[in-house]
Design a protein around this motif. Structure first.
Motif, PDB file in Angstrom:
ATOM      1  N   SER A 103      36.139  39.435  43.008  1.00 30.71           N
ATOM      2  CA  SER A 103      36.447  40.082  41.734  1.00 30.71           C
ATOM      3  C   SER A 103      35.170  40.273  40.921  1.00 30.71           C
ATOM      4  CB  SER A 103      37.463  39.282  40.934  1.00 30.71           C
ATOM      5  OG  SER A 103      36.901  38.068  40.501  1.00 30.71           O
ATOM      6  N   LYS A 105      34.052  41.032  36.745  1.00 31.41           N
ATOM      7  CA  LYS A 105      34.497  41.134  35.356  1.00 31.41           C
ATOM      8  C   LYS A 105      33.290  41.319  34.449  1.00 31.41           C
ATOM      9  CE  LYS A 105      38.584  38.227  35.735  1.00 31.41           C
ATOM     10  NZ  LYS A 105      39.216  36.967  35.349  1.00 31.41           N
ATOM     11  N   VAL A 107      31.888  40.536  30.917  1.00 30.45           N
ATOM     12  CA  VAL A 107      32.118  39.624  29.806  1.00 30.45           C
ATOM     13  C   VAL A 107      30.941  39.777  28.843  1.00 30.45           C
ATOM     14  CG1 VAL A 107      32.472  37.226  29.118  1.00 30.45           C
ATOM     15  CG2 VAL A 107      33.295  38.017  31.344  1.00 30.45           C
ATOM     16  N   ASP A 112      30.284  39.009  35.595  1.00 30.56           N
ATOM     17  CA  ASP A 112      30.666  37.842  36.381  1.00 30.56           C
ATOM     18  C   ASP A 112      31.217  38.292  37.728  1.00 30.56           C
ATOM     19  OD1 ASP A 112      29.892  36.109  34.409  1.00 30.56           O
ATOM     20  OD2 ASP A 112      31.902  35.830  33.586  1.00 30.56           O
ATOM     21  N   THR A 120      30.747  31.028  40.280  1.00 27.67           N
ATOM     22  CA  THR A 120      30.733  32.416  39.829  1.00 27.67           C
ATOM     23  C   THR A 120      29.291  32.831  39.558  1.00 27.67           C
ATOM     24  OG1 THR A 120      32.902  32.135  38.809  1.00 27.67           O
ATOM     25  CG2 THR A 120      31.588  33.995  38.057  1.00 27.67           C
ATOM     26  N   SER A 122      26.708  35.034  37.581  1.00 32.71           N
ATOM     27  CA  SER A 122      26.656  35.722  36.290  1.00 32.71           C
ATOM     28  C   SER A 122      25.331  36.465  36.180  1.00 32.71           C
ATOM     29  CB  SER A 122      26.803  34.709  35.159  1.00 32.71           C
ATOM     30  OG  SER A 122      26.895  35.356  33.932  1.00 32.71           O
ATOM     31  N   ILE A 133      34.171  49.147  35.372  1.00 33.74           N
ATOM     32  CA  ILE A 133      34.832  48.537  36.520  1.00 33.74           C
ATOM     33  C   ILE A 133      36.222  49.142  36.660  1.00 33.74           C
ATOM     34  CG2 ILE A 133      35.642  46.379  37.534  1.00 33.74           C
ATOM     35  CD1 ILE A 133      33.508  45.005  35.695  1.00 33.74           C
ATOM     36  N   THR A 135      39.686  48.833  39.080  1.00 36.99           N
ATOM     37  CA  THR A 135      40.290  47.942  40.065  1.00 36.99           C
ATOM     38  C   THR A 135      41.504  48.556  40.751  1.00 36.99           C
ATOM     39  OG1 THR A 135      41.583  46.890  38.317  1.00 36.99           O
ATOM     40  CG2 THR A 135      39.495  45.841  38.924  1.00 36.99           C
ATOM     41  N   ILE A 139      37.982  47.616  44.350  1.00 31.80           N
ATOM     42  CA  ILE A 139      37.146  47.288  43.195  1.00 31.80           C
ATOM     43  C   ILE A 139      35.914  48.188  43.251  1.00 31.80           C
ATOM     44  CG2 ILE A 139      35.847  45.502  42.006  1.00 31.80           C
ATOM     45  CD1 ILE A 139      37.648  43.446  43.404  1.00 31.80           C
TER      46      ILE A 139
END
Length: 189
Positions: A103, A105, A107, A112, A120, A122, A133, A135, A139
């Motif tokens: 995945s 993300k 942030v 991340d 994870t 970063s 992004i 999905t 992805i």
């Protein structure tokens, strides 16, 4: 003579150009609101013709075979042309993340990545770079911005976190990149 360096760079009417010969720097501002600056080598001279709206890069032809003068000439012209394209159209790279449980993300100013490792990953998003992004149907990460070098470097940094492997095809790859697949171990029978 440099085939690329001798071509004049045509500047659209929506761009503003400022050439500072004392600091050897060209500043280009475009309709996207970005201002990109290019520093050039002392072996190359850059002239801005406002009447014809073109930038001309040149070098001393009597000393053309000294060192890397010819390469600096072509590289300077290409870098200025990339900046003009960046402030008018922009650049983008699209990455595809393939893998079960992977995945991505956004942030704040960080990205991340969960790529099958225990922790994870970063990554800080560079200034002037935008990350989108999607999905749906997989992805997909789209990196866009005016500076071609920053966009390409950040895309390469993301890809280097989990390069695609040839057996299952899992990992991060450029959109449209073909991964040559290998056959796994054959069982004896």
């Amino acid at each position: 003579m440099s085939r690329i360096g001798k071509k004049p760079i045509l500047v659209p009417g929506s761009c503003k150009v400022a050439v500072n010969a004392s600091t050897r720097e060209v500043a280009i501002t475009g309709p996207k609101g970005e201002t990109l600056k290019v520093a050039y080598r002392p072996e190359v001279s850059v002239a801005w013709n406002e009447k014809e709206r073109q930038i001309v890069c040149s070098t001393d032809m009597a000393r053309i075979d000294e060192g890397n003068r010819r390469a600096f000439w072509g590289t300077t012209r290409a870098n200025i042309n990339n900046c003009i394209k960046g402030v008018t159209e922009g650049y983008s790279e699209k990455l595809e993340v393939v893998g079960v449980g992977y995945s991505v993300k956004a942030v704040g100013k960080k990205l991340d990545l969960k790529l099958g490792y225990a922790d994870t990953i970063s990554l800080n998003v560079p200034a002037g770079v935008k990350v989108d992004i999607v999905t749906e149907g997989g992805i997909f990460v789209t990196i866009s911005g005016a500076d071609r070098q920053r966009v390409g470097e950040f895309a390469a940094m993301i890809r280097s976190q989990r390069k695609p492997e040839p057996y299952n095809g899992k990992g991060i790859k450029y959109f449209g990149e073909t991964i040559i697949r290998k056959q796994g171990k054959a069982t004896g029978g």
